[in-house]
Design an enzyme around this catalytic site. Structure first.
Site, mmCIF file in Angstrom:
data_model
loop_
_atom_site.group_PDB
_atom_site.id
_atom_site.type_symbol
_atom_site.label_atom_id
_atom_site.label_comp_id
_atom_site.label_asym_id
_atom_site.label_seq_id
_atom_site.Cartn_x
_atom_site.Cartn_y
_atom_site.Cartn_z
ATOM 1 N N ASP A 36 15.199 16.082 37.493
ATOM 2 C CA ASP A 36 16.126 15.092 36.941
ATOM 3 C C ASP A 36 15.920 13.759 37.657
ATOM 4 O O ASP A 36 16.104 13.662 38.876
ATOM 5 C CB ASP A 36 17.569 15.577 37.140
ATOM 6 C CG ASP A 36 18.605 14.699 36.438
ATOM 7 O OD1 ASP A 36 18.366 13.484 36.310
ATOM 8 O OD2 ASP A 36 19.649 15.237 36.032
ATOM 9 N N SER A 95 26.484 14.818 32.107
ATOM 10 C CA SER A 95 26.204 13.730 33.037
ATOM 11 C C SER A 95 27.507 13.254 33.699
ATOM 12 O O SER A 95 28.164 14.034 34.373
ATOM 13 C CB SER A 95 25.461 12.596 32.321
ATOM 14 O OG SER A 95 24.913 11.686 33.246
ATOM 15 N N HIS A 140 16.751 14.422 32.557
ATOM 16 C CA HIS A 140 18.206 14.233 32.568
ATOM 17 C C HIS A 140 18.749 14.455 31.159
ATOM 18 O O HIS A 140 18.480 13.679 30.248
ATOM 19 C CB HIS A 140 18.550 12.821 33.048
ATOM 20 C CG HIS A 140 20.025 12.602 33.233
ATOM 21 N ND1 HIS A 140 20.744 13.222 34.236
ATOM 22 C CD2 HIS A 140 20.928 11.849 32.533
ATOM 23 C CE1 HIS A 140 22.016 12.859 34.150
ATOM 24 N NE2 HIS A 140 22.149 12.031 33.128
#
Length: 345
Positions: A271, A144, A299
């Site tokens: 996502d 991320s 995600h």
């Protein structure tokens, strides 16, 4: 650009394909058992970052090293961190996670924090690893926000600027402005609220000790979106003119064409932090970059059924890539990105 992506090997189990289910499932599964040793690494400006070394550590100084950069407000306790660190250790790698400033158990000393485009601390940490383990093959994995940092660092440093054999970026927010918009829509606001609570809690310490004087307690509490927080806190603290300026200059998606390091990007088309078809709006990445896109996965989710149990596919895919790079003798694997020569899906 969509024609340049490859189909990821992940398949969501029936009934568990919803992106929010995939995103939240890792929080519900049993945590990987992991023992770590903590090290405080002093930075050039005399602040510190906390390193977590998986134990037992490999005794051979030439053992390969996996370096992990976590996501926004993540830590060694994040499910993906424990899973990937344990996976690497079981494969005979030395595994270390670098907490961004203030994300470990020890508060950072300075007012300056970390952000999605802050690459200096990661670069310094990697340089220290090179001094300690000059003959060890090293691979960096970012998740991320940490994935955005890693991609930006790779773009900045060119082919030989980093002592890395390769980089793996998992669910990177390639366009930070688009992600800040996406997380402010529908159920995704749940993630925004949860993460902002942690970010504001850390900044409240600086408001109360008087070091962050440009904002008071009530104003800080009122910041209810990433856009607002980044405009009032992140941008001015780190030399950006505004949230818009920060997002523009820190987004790694605009730099993918500059990456020379063998790089694997793992993403899900659903996502919730990335708009659909975002890749079509970004520059074509360099030949060193391979993007694998799953239809589902959320995600940093990617939970599959294997042998009758729910298991993290990310651990399997990262292990495959680590093994591929490990088997390149005595040189940076410029041609050994797993699947590089396979036909595109």
């Amino acid at each position: 650009m969509s024609g340049m992506t490859h189909k990821a090997g992940f398949r969501a189990p029936r009934g568990l394909a919803n992106p929010h289910i995939q995103t939240l499932l890792p929080l519900l599964l049993p945590r990987s058992k992991l023992h770590v040793e903590t090290e405080l690494l002093t930075l050039p400006d005399n602040d510190v970052v906390e390193l977590s070394w998986a134990q037992p550590s490999h005794p051979d100084a030439r053992a390969p090293i996996m370096v992990l950069f976590h996501g926004l407000e993540g830590s060694i306790d994040s499910p993906y961190a424990r899973t990937l660190m344990r996976t690497a250790t079981d494969m005979g790698w030395r595994a270390v996670l670098m907490h961004f400033r203030g994300c470990g158990r020890v508060p950072n000393r300075g007012l300056r924090s970390y952000h999605a485009g802050e690459t200096a601390d990661a670069y310094w940490m990697l340089s220290q690893l090179t001094r300690r383990y000059p003959n060890a093959l090293k691979v960096a994995v970012g998740v991320s926000l940490g994935a955005n940092v890693l991609l930006k660092l790779a773009a900045e440093q060119g082919g030989d600027g980093l002592d890395l054999a390769g980089a793996i970026a998992i669910s990177p927010p390639l366009d930070l402005a688009a992600s800040a918009d996406a997380i402010n829509i529908g159920f995704a606001r749940y993630y925004q609220r949860h993460i902002l609570k942690s970010m504001k809690h850390k900044m409240m310490r600086h408001v109360e000790d008087g070091r962050l004087s440009r904002i008071n307690r009530q104003q800080l509490k009122a910041l209810d979106t990433f856009w607002a927080f980044d405009n009032e806190i992140t941008a001015p603290l780190h030399g950006f003119g505004s949230a818009t300026d920060y997002y523009q200059r820190a987004s790694s998606g605009l730099m993918l064409h500059r990456i020379e390091l063998p790089t694997l990007i793992l993403h899900a088309a659903d996502d919730p932090l990335m708009p659909i078809n975002l890749l079509d709006r970004l520059p074509v990445p360099s030949r060193s970059v391979r993007i694998e896109m799953a239809e589902h996965g959320g995600h940093v989710g990617f939970i599959e059924y294997r042998q009758g149990l729910l298991r993290p596919w990310l651990a399997t895919r990262v292990a495959q890539q680590l093994e591929s790079w490990r088997n390149v003798p005595g040189r940076k694997p410029q041609t050994r990105l797993l699947g590089r020569n396979q036909p595109q899906d």
